[in-house]
Write an enzyme that holds these catalytic residues in place. Structure first.
Site, PDB file in Angstrom:
ATOM      1  N   CYS A  39      50.718  40.834 100.711  1.00 48.95           N
ATOM      2  CA  CYS A  39      50.193  41.390  99.666  1.00 48.95           C
ATOM      3  C   CYS A  39      50.027  42.821  99.478  1.00 48.95           C
ATOM      4  O   CYS A  39      49.776  43.326 100.667  1.00 48.95           O
ATOM      5  CB  CYS A  39      48.887  40.577  99.421  1.00 48.95           C
ATOM      6  N   ASP A  96      50.254  46.683  87.165  1.00 53.44           N
ATOM      7  CA  ASP A  96      49.635  46.201  88.460  1.00 53.44           C
ATOM      8  C   ASP A  96      50.688  46.787  89.437  1.00 53.44           C
ATOM      9  O   ASP A  96      51.680  47.304  89.298  1.00 53.44           O
ATOM     10  CB  ASP A  96      49.401  44.743  88.612  1.00 53.44           C
ATOM     11  N   ASN A  97      50.271  46.547  90.901  1.00 52.59           N
ATOM     12  CA  ASN A  97      51.346  46.880  91.972  1.00 52.59           C
ATOM     13  C   ASN A  97      51.731  48.361  91.756  1.00 52.59           C
ATOM     14  O   ASN A  97      52.892  48.723  91.522  1.00 52.59           O
ATOM     15  CB  ASN A  97      52.182  45.904  91.882  1.00 52.59           C
TER      16      ASN A  97
END
Length: 446
Positions: free
Chosen positions: A166, A304-305
């Site tokens: 992750c 996100d990310n």
């Protein structure tokens, strides 16, 4: 000779798994007949033999503590999902965001059982069946289709071990500096499995992806509607044509994990797998693929990310500076990283003249092998080289997709007197893990 897509359709039509109807097949993971499904996969004997050889070489052991659904889920929508009750839940009971206790991750060595593999779920686990699930493929392709699992598995397959991680692995350390917008991951948001799937180039050839001249630049992947709360309720990622077709990176639609059907938490019945990328770019429960001229705009792909500069302290700051879609801040390949798992936090070691074995793991991104791991006991003034234990052989391009384990013998007296000790890793380009964390709003790539 018939083109590949015609030959495969003919084989799929004669497969028992291509049958439909509630009399033949129940409609969910827990009631699907796993053994019969596996038997229907062409070449399953050779796949099983390859997986067994890797597991024997790496010393794989099953998770004996996972005996079905966890009682903690009895009142939520995941009550049917088999889980290890010792997994550390990081966002309450639901959704299931969890990592294994480091002691269990270490105990199982280089290969992680599915129920000890870290899990990042943004919402409910979709209750899907092999027999009724299909991937809708459309856009700039010659043959738009809804491809069933029975048809998909008749395409060529590849089997390789890959470490997933992750982007928030070790976020807790950044949150100790300043709380960002992400929850606290420890250092167990990294796990390794053997993945079997259909290479993306084979699938995209099968559906007749059009040329770049025709505008086929991006491939967009999405989960089922209703899986997540934001955007259009799908979790998606958009990858460039070059990344998906790269012959040096074995990107695939994975349908087996450690030789068995995917666990529901890991995407049953099929997920995207992009070796070397962060887990957030590998869509689970894959339901839709579109080929487009422009990059996709799925909510989770855009919002996100990302690793923003330190001065971006809120979502509002990012919006004000119009940087959400700036590719300079996008995470795809993971960073170089390492962690210590022995001695454990708060472990007691008796002071003596003996040595203590300090152990942990390290990994790099983009297929780069880890070349060096070092430990310091004096705030980076000096570094002790660690012994690296490698489990995979580099591929034909010299790439590695899995973590390494490392160890170094330290005199216990030196440990007792050092106050703290730290580890760092180097890759094959002499990129070194930073000495200090770089805080960012999302707490990623620590």
């Amino acid at each position: 000779q018939d083109p590949l897509w015609r030959r495969v359709v003919s084989r799929a039509a004669s497969s028992p798994a291509a049958m439909t109807g509630s009399d033949q097949h129940p409609a969910s993971y827990e009631s699907d007949e796993h053994a019969a499904i596996l038997e229907s996969v062409p070449g399953i004997a050779a796949i099983k033999a390859q997986v067994a050889a890797i597991e024997a070489d790496w010393g794989y052991s099953e998770d004996a503590l996972a005996k079905g659904p966890d009682a903690k889920d009895k009142d939520n929508s995941d009550s049917w999902v088999p889980r290890n009750p010792w997994m550390n839940r990081l966002t309450g009971v639901h959704p299931f965001n969890s990592e294994a206790p480091l002691s269990l991750l270490k105990e199982h060595g280089p290969m992680t059982p599915p129920t000890l593999h870290y899990v990042r779920n943004h919402g409910v686990v979709p209750r899907l069946s092999w027999h009724t699930h299909a991937i809708d493929i459309s856009g700039l392709v010659a043959r738009p289709m809804r491809i069933t699992m029975a048809e998909l598995v008749t395409l060529p397959t590849v089997t390789i071990p890959v470490t997933l991680q992750c982007a928030g692995n070790r976020r807790k350390e950044q949150n100790l500096i300043k709380k960002g917008i992400g929850f606290n991951w420890g250092c167990a948001a990294a796990s390794t499995s053997i993945w079997t799937g259909v290479p993306l180039p084979a699938l995209l050839e099968y559906v007749g992806m059009k040329s770049k001249a025709d505008g086929a630049n991006w491939i967009n992947f999405e989960s089922p509607r209703g899986e997540v709360p934001l955007g259009d309720t799908t979790y998606g990622a958009s990858h460039s044509r070059e990344a998906c077709m790269n012959p040096a990176r074995p990107c695939m639609l994975a349908f087996l994990q450690n030789g068995e059907l995917l666990h529901p938490d890991h995407g049953y019945p099929v997920r995207l797998l992009m070796p070397g990328y962060i887990g957030g770019r590998m869509i689970k429960w894959l339901s839709t693929i579109t080929v487009t001229e422009e990059e996709g705009d799925n909510h989770y792909h855009v919002y996100d990310n990302r690793v923003f500069p330190k001065h971006i302290a809120s979502r509002e700051d990012a919006t004000a500076e119009s940087i959400w879609k700036d590719p300079a801040f996008t995470i795809n390949d993971r960073n170089i990283n390492s962690a210590i798992w022995s001695p454990a936090h708060c472990a007691k070691v008796k002071v003596s003249d003996a040595t203590c074995t300090v152990r942990g793991y390290a990994y790099a991104g983009a297929g780069r092998p880890v070349h060096r791991v070092e430990v310091t006991l004096n705030n980076a003034q000096n570094w002790r080289p660690a012994k690296i234990e490698r489990f995979e052989t580099p591929d034909e391009f010299g790439q590695c997709w899995c973590w390494v384990h490392w160890s170094v013998e330290i005199p216990i007296v030196a440990l007792a007197q050092c106050g703290e000790f730290a580890v760092r890793a180097w890759d094959d380009s002499q990129n070194c893990q930073p000495e200090r964390p770089t805080w960012n709003l999302m707490g990623m790539m620590n």
